[in-house]
Design a protein around this motif. Structure first.
Motif, short mmCIF file in Angstrom:
data_model
loop_
_atom_site.label_atom_id
_atom_site.label_comp_id
_atom_site.label_asym_id
_atom_site.label_seq_id
_atom_site.Cartn_x
_atom_site.Cartn_y
_atom_site.Cartn_z
N GLY A 1 0.81 -1.21 0.00
CA GLY A 1 0.00 0.00 0.00
C GLY A 1 0.85 1.26 0.00
N LEU A 2 1.98 1.22 0.72
CA LEU A 2 2.87 2.38 0.75
C LEU A 2 3.47 2.64 -0.63
N VAL A 3 3.81 1.58 -1.35
CA VAL A 3 4.35 1.73 -2.70
C VAL A 3 3.32 2.41 -3.60
N LEU A 4 2.07 1.92 -3.57
CA LEU A 4 1.01 2.52 -4.38
C LEU A 4 0.75 3.96 -3.95
N ALA B 1 -12.92 -7.03 1.93
CA ALA B 1 -11.70 -7.72 2.36
C ALA B 1 -11.60 -7.73 3.88
N PHE B 2 -11.95 -6.59 4.50
CA PHE B 2 -11.91 -6.53 5.97
C PHE B 2 -13.02 -7.37 6.59
N ALA B 3 -14.22 -7.32 5.99
CA ALA B 3 -15.36 -8.06 6.54
C ALA B 3 -15.09 -9.56 6.58
N PHE B 4 -14.44 -10.09 5.56
CA PHE B 4 -14.22 -11.54 5.47
C PHE B 4 -12.90 -11.98 6.10
N TYR B 5 -11.86 -11.10 6.04
CA TYR B 5 -10.54 -11.55 6.46
C TYR B 5 -9.86 -10.67 7.50
N GLY B 6 -10.49 -9.56 7.91
CA GLY B 6 -9.85 -8.65 8.84
C GLY B 6 -8.74 -7.87 8.15
N PHE B 7 -7.61 -7.69 8.85
CA PHE B 7 -6.49 -6.95 8.25
C PHE B 7 -5.77 -7.84 7.25
N HIS B 8 -6.41 -8.01 6.11
CA HIS B 8 -5.90 -8.86 5.05
C HIS B 8 -4.98 -8.06 4.13
N PHE B 9 -4.22 -8.78 3.30
CA PHE B 9 -3.30 -8.14 2.36
C PHE B 9 -4.02 -7.14 1.46
N VAL B 10 -5.18 -7.56 0.90
CA VAL B 10 -5.93 -6.69 -0.01
C VAL B 10 -6.43 -5.45 0.71
N HIS B 11 -6.94 -5.63 1.93
CA HIS B 11 -7.44 -4.49 2.71
C HIS B 11 -6.34 -3.47 2.94
N MET B 12 -5.19 -3.93 3.43
CA MET B 12 -4.10 -3.01 3.75
C MET B 12 -3.52 -2.38 2.50
N MET B 13 -3.46 -3.12 1.40
CA MET B 13 -2.84 -2.60 0.19
C MET B 13 -3.63 -1.45 -0.41
N PHE B 14 -4.97 -1.51 -0.30
CA PHE B 14 -5.80 -0.48 -0.94
C PHE B 14 -6.30 0.60 0.01
N LEU C 1 -4.50 2.21 2.24
CA LEU C 1 -3.49 3.26 2.37
C LEU C 1 -3.60 4.32 1.27
N PRO C 2 -3.68 3.94 -0.01
CA PRO C 2 -3.75 4.98 -1.05
C PRO C 2 -5.14 5.52 -1.31
N LEU C 3 -6.17 5.06 -0.57
CA LEU C 3 -7.54 5.47 -0.88
C LEU C 3 -7.74 6.97 -0.70
N GLY C 4 -7.13 7.56 0.34
CA GLY C 4 -7.23 9.02 0.50
C GLY C 4 -6.60 9.76 -0.66
N GLY C 5 -5.49 9.21 -1.19
CA GLY C 5 -4.85 9.81 -2.35
C GLY C 5 -5.70 9.71 -3.60
N VAL C 6 -6.49 8.64 -3.72
CA VAL C 6 -7.39 8.49 -4.87
C VAL C 6 -8.43 9.60 -4.85
N TYR C 7 -8.97 9.92 -3.65
CA TYR C 7 -9.93 11.02 -3.53
C TYR C 7 -9.28 12.34 -3.96
N THR C 8 -8.06 12.60 -3.48
CA THR C 8 -7.37 13.84 -3.82
C THR C 8 -7.10 13.94 -5.31
N ALA C 9 -6.64 12.84 -5.90
CA ALA C 9 -6.35 12.83 -7.34
C ALA C 9 -7.63 13.03 -8.15
N SER C 10 -8.75 12.48 -7.69
CA SER C 10 -10.01 12.64 -8.42
C SER C 10 -10.46 14.10 -8.40
N LEU C 11 -10.26 14.79 -7.28
CA LEU C 11 -10.60 16.21 -7.22
C LEU C 11 -9.73 17.02 -8.17
#
Length: 282
Positions: A16-19, A217-230, A232-242
């Motif tokens: 997530g940090l890389v993305l 991902a969180f509902a089924f697996y908790g702190f899963h790889f997919v949850h953590m990977m996406f 982290l950059p989700l706030g940046g996706v909002y900023t980039a969309s604006l």
């Protein structure tokens, strides 16, 4: 062979940090170009862009510190606790999504010509997601324990991400609906309106799909790889969309004046009602 819980948690965080860092580079270029292209924008909008960039900068720094402490300073140590910089991504996500959603709700308010019921409904969803997101961040910094944090906040996390997705979808489809109703009959203007509809849908779908992916991902697996990977950059996706929405104004305004796909009609020559409707969005 499946990954261990530690590999899921820290491997997902590192990915997530890389993305997030790649996205931060895109946001930095977008912000720089924004200040060059739109020097006459309102000071509040300029401040919002600068503030969002600072939030993303702080998140990248703290996430990098978190990874360094985990993989270098505490290498080989099985840690089950967190410190404040491990959870900055959570509050960063809340801040960025809130500012961006408020911006689009304000644009929607202008688009519906002062009608208050739909923006008011969205204005109720935004404080709800802010409250749940902020509560999760506070709980994480009170418990400091990963396992003790996950169980009591499971429903809060699911509610928070669901509210994020619902608000994004409502904004996207509401803007698309009212833009569609604003068709003028002028070929050039209607072409721009169709492009605005595509921008609105794409922006809302991207953030809502990511929010739902993180939520499931969180509902089924908790702190899963997919949850953590996406997450982290989700706030940046909002900023980039604006920022992408702000930059789209140049091309759309140029197309209104260019004469492509039909006869060129300057905005000043359109009826006042149509002129105001286009100016509210472009």
């Amino acid at each position: 062979m499946g990954m261990s819980s530690r590999e899921n948690l820290f491997g997902g965080f590192l990915s997530g940090l890389v993305l997030q860092t790649i996205l931060f580079g895109v946001i930095t270029v977008q912000a720089f170009l924004y200040y060059r292209r739109f020097p006459t924008d309102h000071i509040s909008l300029k401040f919002a862009v600068g503030f969002l960039w600072l939030v993303q900068t702080f998140q990248v720094i703290t996430s990098t510190v978190s990874v360094r402490m985990t993989f270098i300073h505490h290498f080989g140590v099985q840690s089950s606790t967190t410190v404040w910089y491990d959870t900055v991504y959570q509050i960063s996500m809340v801040i960025c999504s809130t500012i961006v959603q408020i911006y689009f709700v304000f644009r929607l308010y202008r688009l519906v010509s002062g009608s208050i019921w739909l923006p008011a409904l969205l204005a109720l969803l935004i404080p709800a997601q802010v409250g749940t997101g902020f509560t999760i961040w506070v709980k994480a910094n009170i418990t400091h324990g990963i396992e003790s944090f996950v169980r009591p906040t499971r429903h809060l996390m699911i509610s928070w991400l669901t509210l994020e997705a619902v608000a994004d979808l409502m904004i996207a489809f509401a803007m698309s609906y009212f833009l569609h109703r604003r068709r003028t009959g002028f070929r050039q203007t209607d072409t721009v309106l169709r492009q605005l509809i595509v921008y609105a849908i794409n922006t809302g779908l991207l953030t809502s799909v990511l929010a739902l992916a993180v939520m499931f991902a969180f509902a089924f697996y908790g702190f899963h790889f997919v949850h953590m990977m996406f997450v982290l950059p989700l706030g940046g996706v909002y900023t980039a969309s604006l920022l992408a929405n702000l930059h789209s104004r140049s091309r759309l305004r140029a197309e209104l004046h260019s004469g492509k796909n039909g006869i060129s009609i300057h905005l000043s020559h359109l009826p006042p009602k149509i002129h105001n409707q286009i100016s509210a969005m472009a």
